[in-house]
Design an enzyme around this catalytic site. Sequence first.
Site, short mmCIF file in Angstrom:
data_model
loop_
_atom_site.label_atom_id
_atom_site.label_comp_id
_atom_site.label_asym_id
_atom_site.label_seq_id
_atom_site.Cartn_x
_atom_site.Cartn_y
_atom_site.Cartn_z
N THR B 13 0.85 -1.17 0.07
CA THR B 13 0.14 0.12 -0.15
C THR B 13 0.70 1.19 0.05
OG1 THR B 13 -1.54 -1.34 1.28
CG2 THR B 13 -1.91 1.10 1.17
N LYS B 105 7.90 1.15 12.67
CA LYS B 105 7.85 1.67 14.07
C LYS B 105 8.13 0.50 14.60
CE LYS B 105 3.29 1.32 12.34
NZ LYS B 105 2.92 1.58 11.00
N VAL B 132 5.43 7.33 12.48
CA VAL B 132 4.40 7.68 13.28
C VAL B 132 3.37 8.53 12.82
CG1 VAL B 132 4.04 8.99 15.66
CG2 VAL B 132 6.09 7.66 15.06
N ILE B 136 0.72 13.53 9.40
CA ILE B 136 1.17 14.28 10.20
C ILE B 136 2.73 14.62 10.82
CG2 ILE B 136 0.76 15.26 12.72
CD1 ILE B 136 -1.65 13.44 12.67
N GLU B 190 -7.08 -5.20 10.54
CA GLU B 190 -6.45 -6.20 10.10
C GLU B 190 -7.21 -7.77 10.41
OE1 GLU B 190 -2.21 -6.16 9.19
OE2 GLU B 190 -2.24 -4.18 10.08
N ASP B 201 0.83 -1.14 18.46
CA ASP B 201 1.20 -0.31 17.68
C ASP B 201 1.42 1.15 18.23
OD1 ASP B 201 1.52 0.37 14.77
OD2 ASP B 201 -0.17 1.70 15.53
N LYS B 205 4.83 3.53 18.19
CA LYS B 205 5.04 4.93 18.06
C LYS B 205 5.11 5.84 19.06
CE LYS B 205 1.73 3.86 14.35
NZ LYS B 205 0.15 3.96 14.12
#
Lengths: 434, 434
Positions: B13, B105, B132, B136, B190, B201, B205
Amino acid sequence: LKQIKIGIFGLGTVGGGVVEQLRENRELLKARTGTDLVILKAVVANPSKPRPFDLGPIEVSGDPNFILDDPEIDVVIELMGGVTLAKEILLRSFVSGKTVITANKALLAECAEEVFEAAYEHHALLGFEAAVAGAIPVIRVIKEGLAGDRITEVSGIINGTANYILTSMSKKGEDFQKALGKAQEKGYAEADPTFDVEGVDTAHKLLVLMCIAFGGIFDFKELYTEGITKIEPVDIEIAAGFGYVIKLLGKAKEVGGKVEGRVHPTLVPEDQMLASVDGAFNAVKLSGNFSGPIVSYGRGAGARPTASAVVADLVSLVRQRESETSPVPPLSLMSEKLKHRKLMPMAEVLSEYYLRFSVEDKVGVLAELTRVLGSHNISIASMIQRSRSEEGGPVFVVFFTHEALERDVVEALKTLDQLPFIAQPTRMIRVDPS
Amino acid sequence: LKQIKIGIFGLGTVGGGVVEQLRENRELLKARTGTDLVILKAVVANPSKPRPFDLGPIEVSGDPNFILDDPEIDVVIELMGGVTLAKEILLRSFVSGKTVITANKALLAECAEEVFEAAYEHHALLGFEAAVAGAIPVIRVIKEGLAGDRITEVSGIINGTANYILTSMSKKGEDFQKALGKAQEKGYAEADPTFDVEGVDTAHKLLVLMCIAFGGIFDFKELYTEGITKIEPVDIEIAAGFGYVIKLLGKAKEVGGKVEGRVHPTLVPEDQMLASVDGAFNAVKLSGNFSGPIVSYGRGAGARPTASAVVADLVSLVRQRESETSPVPPLSLMSEKLKHRKLMPMAEVLSEYYLRFSVEDKVGVLAELTRVLGSHNISIASMIQRSRSEEGGPVFVVFFTHEALERDVVEALKTLDQLPFIAQPTRMIRVDPS
């Protein structure tokens, strides 16, 4: 450690903030730049005026040449405002190879062509993060954070005075004159508020952002600018009825190669991020063709927030001046300052807590819960009891606690969850009131 | 123009997004870096798998050495995920002087010491903005935007999957399993959602942000991590009754030299910025000792937003590699690409409008207003009429228009304001629905 010698023009609110920040964060700045950043000279309109902060080693003069003619000065920080003298300071500094930092949006907007072309011609290191939106690093976000994007839109609330007045009008039903008077009393508006309330300051800042976002130099005189002086309480009230808030917005977008830019009061839907920016805060929305929308929010003015932007530029430009390898180390600190750090154990963390107990519905349960919590130094801020649907089944008792130690809460729940009236394990969720 | 030769690991992706962005924004990237950024090689797990985008000149292999052993490759982009092979790719690239960009990450958090120490040792140019919070630019805001500040707090919503599930639970009263199922159907979660819903996750980060914000290397295993799987609808409902929203927050702060960091569901007051971050969006709040709070908001995942962060790093690091003077030109573009640009005249701007007419309260007025507006191509979206307090005095008629040309609105008001039943000049405020 190499010393970087700084000359500063202006020791007012922001200048004072910069002096304080370089002092307060000195060791940290050494660790981030590998240099010692020291202000040696200041030029101000009135050199004999007493300052509300310690000048330390700074020599003060009223003559711009005191800094401009000194070949030892590496970096010039211009915080005087005004256009004529400030422009001379920038242009002469570029020629003599000094790094330049300015917060002067009027200069950058009204003389964009002259200043930026000279900066390019002399390969100048020029920072102007402090010119727009105080502590919000919006210029860095455009130039670097969205460096891979075609920027399609820049919009924002970038004048705290006008936003403070509109917020007062909106929340208290005051008219413009009354809200302005209060803003002046509190120091959010100047005695002559023209630039802020007529949108000129917003237009200055928007023009600077447009030059970076859309890759070119625009003519300030072409920018449509309308202030907030004619907004009436009835308009704010009617707009609210339709779900809108009135904000002084600067907005520019590029569509099909054409750039549209304008500053005027705008009805913004109340569920938009920008609608919830109140008082003296600023916010900027950027859109890139890959990033999508990015909104940045923070303090738009004031000594410390604006100093923060000046000193960030200083670090960035000194890193570029002095670095032989990468100007920005992987984790920001210089290699020799990097250390391994221990985290505080979770047991020592202080927090407020939400505790949901499932208990049998009988007398004395509440007293026992509070007693055990109290014996673990946990005090209760509020409580509710909720009966469940099934008759006779367990009920929920929910406590919000004051700040307590994680260890105490874990211990208390361990004890409580073994009591006979507890129907299900207790649900604990931490609360963050800040 | 110098060509910068890029090797990419992973064409999923995000990899596909990067390929597209370098193609779509190619001319702009030339103008910003003075180089031509070209992906020449890709290494993927399955080289024969068809890709939903045009590979162009990219040669594809399954062997990492295809890129790592090629001395011509200047920049390595690692988008494969996983820890073992990715670590080897980074370490070997540092040794051979290749610039490295990664979105990994898990690797940076779990092997923080090894990876960052190697990067320092080899003076590597290493970018990890994409690791992260997607688009942004939070890493850049910490490293550069707050370069002059001592950072006191980092907190945020940095996992879109968990936030999407909590938002669904909160808005639709669904339980965790149902909300998770829907998120999986829509591709927000997922098949194995463990890393997202158990907070792992978010913890990865947060740890990366902590290393930069607090200047050190932390041990991922010390970071308290709790997910959202035990949150029940009843807790969301009770919290709402007390004015709170439940969010999966990663938060770290430094107090008195001690660093506290933790990931867990948290009750956040609903008037806080972070409370209004819904669905797959991310937001990060940073506080500096001079800047005050800064909140950044945007898309936290997805092909294009994550590619945006990868390509921003690419531009930034190539500028550092190639520049002999300032890596970041004053207005971001290279000097020779800078142009003077004209603004679109205000008369050509399209907007929606709020029009408040003060009219005499008599028959036929409304018809005449709509007729004149219609004859200037202005169509009405909604209307209200309000009587004023004084009997017989003028009344307000307010129109919200559909999009119209500024020129037409100005002309229409010029005509209308001369009609005999108009009591005061009409108030026109522009409306921005976006």
